[in-house]
Design an enzyme around this catalytic site. Structure first.
Site, PDB file in Angstrom:
ATOM      1  N   ARG A 108       0.841  -1.188   0.000  1.00 14.21           N
ATOM      2  CA  ARG A 108       0.000   0.000   0.000  1.00 14.21           C
ATOM      3  C   ARG A 108       0.882   1.247   0.000  1.00 14.21           C
ATOM      4  NH1 ARG A 108      -4.790   2.409  -1.188  1.00 14.21           N
ATOM      5  NH2 ARG A 108      -6.003   3.123   0.581  1.00 14.21           N
ATOM      6  N   THR A 136      -9.769   0.716  -8.999  1.00 18.08           N
ATOM      7  CA  THR A 136      -9.023  -0.432  -8.538  1.00 18.08           C
ATOM      8  C   THR A 136      -9.072  -1.547  -9.561  1.00 18.08           C
ATOM      9  OG1 THR A 136      -9.834   0.195  -6.357  1.00 18.08           O
ATOM     10  CG2 THR A 136      -8.797  -1.954  -6.534  1.00 18.08           C
ATOM     11  N   LEU A 180      -5.094   3.061  -8.055  1.00 17.32           N
ATOM     12  CA  LEU A 180      -4.663   4.460  -8.051  1.00 17.32           C
ATOM     13  C   LEU A 180      -5.651   5.304  -7.258  1.00 17.32           C
ATOM     14  CD1 LEU A 180      -3.593   4.902 -11.794  1.00 17.32           C
ATOM     15  CD2 LEU A 180      -2.069   4.901  -9.815  1.00 17.32           C
ATOM     16  N   ASN A 181      -6.679   4.664  -6.708  1.00 16.06           N
ATOM     17  CA  ASN A 181      -7.801   5.245  -5.977  1.00 16.06           C
ATOM     18  C   ASN A 181      -8.875   5.707  -6.957  1.00 16.06           C
ATOM     19  OD1 ASN A 181      -9.090   5.596  -3.549  1.00 16.06           O
ATOM     20  ND2 ASN A 181      -8.504   7.737  -3.369  1.00 16.06           N
ATOM     21  N   SER A 187      -7.708   1.050   3.535  1.00 16.13           N
ATOM     22  CA  SER A 187      -8.144   0.629   2.206  1.00 16.13           C
ATOM     23  C   SER A 187      -9.322  -0.324   2.310  1.00 16.13           C
ATOM     24  CB  SER A 187      -6.992  -0.071   1.472  1.00 16.13           C
ATOM     25  OG  SER A 187      -7.434  -0.639   0.253  1.00 16.13           O
ATOM     26  N   SER A 188     -10.118  -0.381   1.229  1.00 15.05           N
ATOM     27  CA  SER A 188     -11.196  -1.361   1.130  1.00 15.05           C
ATOM     28  C   SER A 188     -10.795  -2.575   0.298  1.00 15.05           C
ATOM     29  CB  SER A 188     -12.435  -0.716   0.507  1.00 15.05           C
ATOM     30  OG  SER A 188     -12.945   0.305   1.333  1.00 15.05           O
ATOM     31  N   GLY A 215     -13.796   0.756  -4.839  1.00 24.06           N
ATOM     32  CA  GLY A 215     -13.887   1.502  -3.590  1.00 24.06           C
ATOM     33  C   GLY A 215     -14.448   0.637  -2.472  1.00 24.06           C
TER      34      GLY A 215
END
Length: 570
Positions: free
Chosen positions: A104, A381, A400-401, A452-453, A474
């Site tokens: 991460r 993602t 990269l979100n 993070s998810s 997400g």
């Protein structure tokens, strides 16, 4: 309407309509997924899946193939597959070894708790669209570390297909072209992004256009030749830091030099005869999925019926409570004390469901986090799943979100940077780009990993891999992974059907029950409204890419029809 998208749309509508109209017993009997005796790769993009398959056929194991797929996705899926972001890997090796690798992103050394606050007000654009939004990338370090410990092949061999795809180009699918076109205005804000991700003649990309990335091929070649030093020092590091300095970012040479991915023990939970091995914090998915499963273990889910009003209501209430705990307790375990054993305790989660009522919702305003301490013992993602012929299994999720990150490409290096700093709690009570409300445990701090998810998961039975799970999307990653497991483990669905079945999502705040269009029957929606649920239709709840292994060792691949994914095996 474009002929290709019309065909996909019509297929999707008919497929969902079929699911809605059939009882769960019938759903479980439908199936047409192809099986493979040896190795299988399921990823979000066909070229990347083909790279992974070829790697397996040439003597690579699941880890070699995973590293090859990840670097290929950095070329063919720039919106999410990347070397400018980070992610997680869960491994279950044929010898019984189960572990996970946390690569991460980390907050830069100059990060501060209030860096996105100006004049007392949270400035969301700073954490999402500026150079300040980028955390220190971890993908390259993570891939090399995994390869060194568990791989069979040298880095140069594993990365060569990605270099070739970048240097020679590949034809864009309709969806890839549209992804680039949809963000063209964002790319135009930055000179380098405009050069790499828009056409020189200023016309939109079309399906079949050859997409060549020369600078990215050179960056990948430096990594292949120099390993970690090809990214975290030397020319590539110069270009990252120069881009930061030019645009007001704070990632430094020291940040790059000192970045290190970490091996961690997966969270293990059991349900319905299966053992789930899930990426631990800073992934929140492990705790949340384990809590939801534990909350539901005393209910007969199959008897309730797939996506019936009672089933949706019960599962939603479990989601609501797990996400409330997520918001308060979870963060980087290297920085905050997470009451993990208490959160995973059966009695704690059963007690959390004591307020559940079959005829009405428990509003999110009345649901806060629980008190797990009394039960303690003295984070756009892409996901891919791989199983090789020897039974080694790898689940990898990277991001990269936001789609295409902060839209900033590194000048001369050809790749985009992430906007993962938005996954921190910029200000308590303020939602991030996914609407998540988060607490102090996830506050910004130097060198800290943001929550993070992402939830890469390997499911075993009698220590043999049975499922490799994970998703993109997400916070909906958590629920998509959770749904896929239940669809196979409880309702007996064949993996492609489990992956294609309509999903729903609740994340505590905002207090809405999101459901996929045509995913709930009209009478089910009416019953849920009568109970007090606020329904909100959504285009999709995650994009999952699944491998299922049956009792005979046959491997089934299930790409998500919500995306452009592909299964490749032999």
């Amino acid at each position: 309407m474009n002929k290709t998208i019309y065909s996909r749309f019509l297929t999707w509508i008919l497929f969902i309509a079929l699911f809605v109209s059939l009882p769960s017993e019938s759903i479980a009997q439908i199936g047409w997924a192809k099986s493979y005796e040896n190795g299988i790769v399921v990823s979000a993009e066909k070229h990347a899946s083909q790279v992974g398959k070829k790697n397996l056929q040439q003597g690579g194991n699941a880890v070699d193939a995973a590293v090859a797929v990840q670097f290929a996705l950095a070329v063919t899926e720039p919106r999410a597959g990347n070397i400018g972001g980070g992610g997680f890997m869960v491994l279950h090796m044929a010898d019984g070894t189960t572990t996970s690798l946390d690569f991460r992103e980390r907050a830069p050394e100059k990060a501060t708790k209030d860096m996105f606050i100006q004049d007392g007000e949270y400035q969301p654009d700073l954490s999402r669209r500026s150079a300040l939004a980028s955390g220190v990338p971890g993908v390259v370090d993570g891939m090399i570390k995994a390869l060194e410990r568990y791989g069979n092949l040298p880095l140069e061999t594993v990365i060569e297909p990605a270099i070739k795809l970048a240097r020679e180009g590949f034809p864009l699918t309709w969806k890839q072209a549209q992804d680039l076109n949809n963000y063209a205005d964002d790319f135009k804000e930055y000179r380098t992004s405009r050069r790499y991700f828009t056409k020189k003649d200023k016309t939109p990309y079309q399906e079949g256009d050859l997409f060549v990335q020369e600078d990215l091929s050179k960056t990948l070649d430096r990594i292949a030749r120099m390993g970690r030093d090809g990214f975290y020092s030397g020319l590539t590091a110069d270009r990252i830091v120069n881009t930061m300095e030019r645009l007001g970012g704070i990632i430094s040479y020291s940040d790059l030099k000192n970045y290190e991915s970490k091996w961690r023990d997966p969270v293990k939970t059991s349900f319905n005869g299966y053992d789930l091995h899930i990426m631990p914090p800073p992934s929140s998915g492990s705790i949340a999925i384990a809590q939801m499963l534990t909350s539901l273990e005393n209910y007969d889910l199959k008897e309730l019926g797939f996506n019936s009003a009672k089933y949706v209501h019960l599962v939603t209430e479990a989601m609501r409570r797990a996400f409330a705990d997520r918001a308060h307790f979870l963060g980087d375990p290297d920085f905050v004390r997470i009451p993990q054993s208490g959160l995973l305790d059966s009695a704690y989660n059963h007690d959390r469901m004591q307020s559940f009522r079959w005829d009405t919702v428990t509003s999110s305003d009345s649901i806060s986090h629980g008190d797990p301490l009394q039960y303690q013992e003295s984070k756009e993602t892409t996901h891919f799943s791989i199983v090789d012929e020897n039974g080694n299994a790898v689940a990898v999720t990277t991001t990269l979100n936001g789609s295409f990150g902060n839209k900033i490409a590194v000048d001369g290096a050809g790749f985009l940077l992430n906007n993962e700093m938005d996954d921190f709690t910029a200000q308590p009570g303020e939602p991030n780009m996914f609407g998540l409300i988060q607490g102090k445990a996830n506050a910004v701090a130097p060198k800290k990993r943001m929550l993070s998810s992402m939830s890469p998961t390997i499911v075993t039975k009698n220590d043999s891999t049975r499922m490799v799970l994970g998703a993109a999307g997400g916070p909906r990653i958590i629920t998509a992974t959770f749904h896929n497991f239940l669809n196979m483990a409880v309702f007996g669905m064949e993996p492609q059907k489990a992956n294609s079945a309509p999903r729903f999502h609740h994340q505590w705040m905002p207090d809405k029950l999101y459901y996929e269009e045509f995913g709930l029957s009209p009478d089910t929606k009416e019953k849920l409204k009568e109970m007090g649920h606020t329904l909100s239709v959504t285009s999709g709840v995650g994009r999952a890419h699944t491998v299922y292994v049956d009792e005979n060792g046959l491997k089934y691949g299930a790409p998500d029809p919500r995306g452009d994914g592909a299964a490749e095996g032999y």
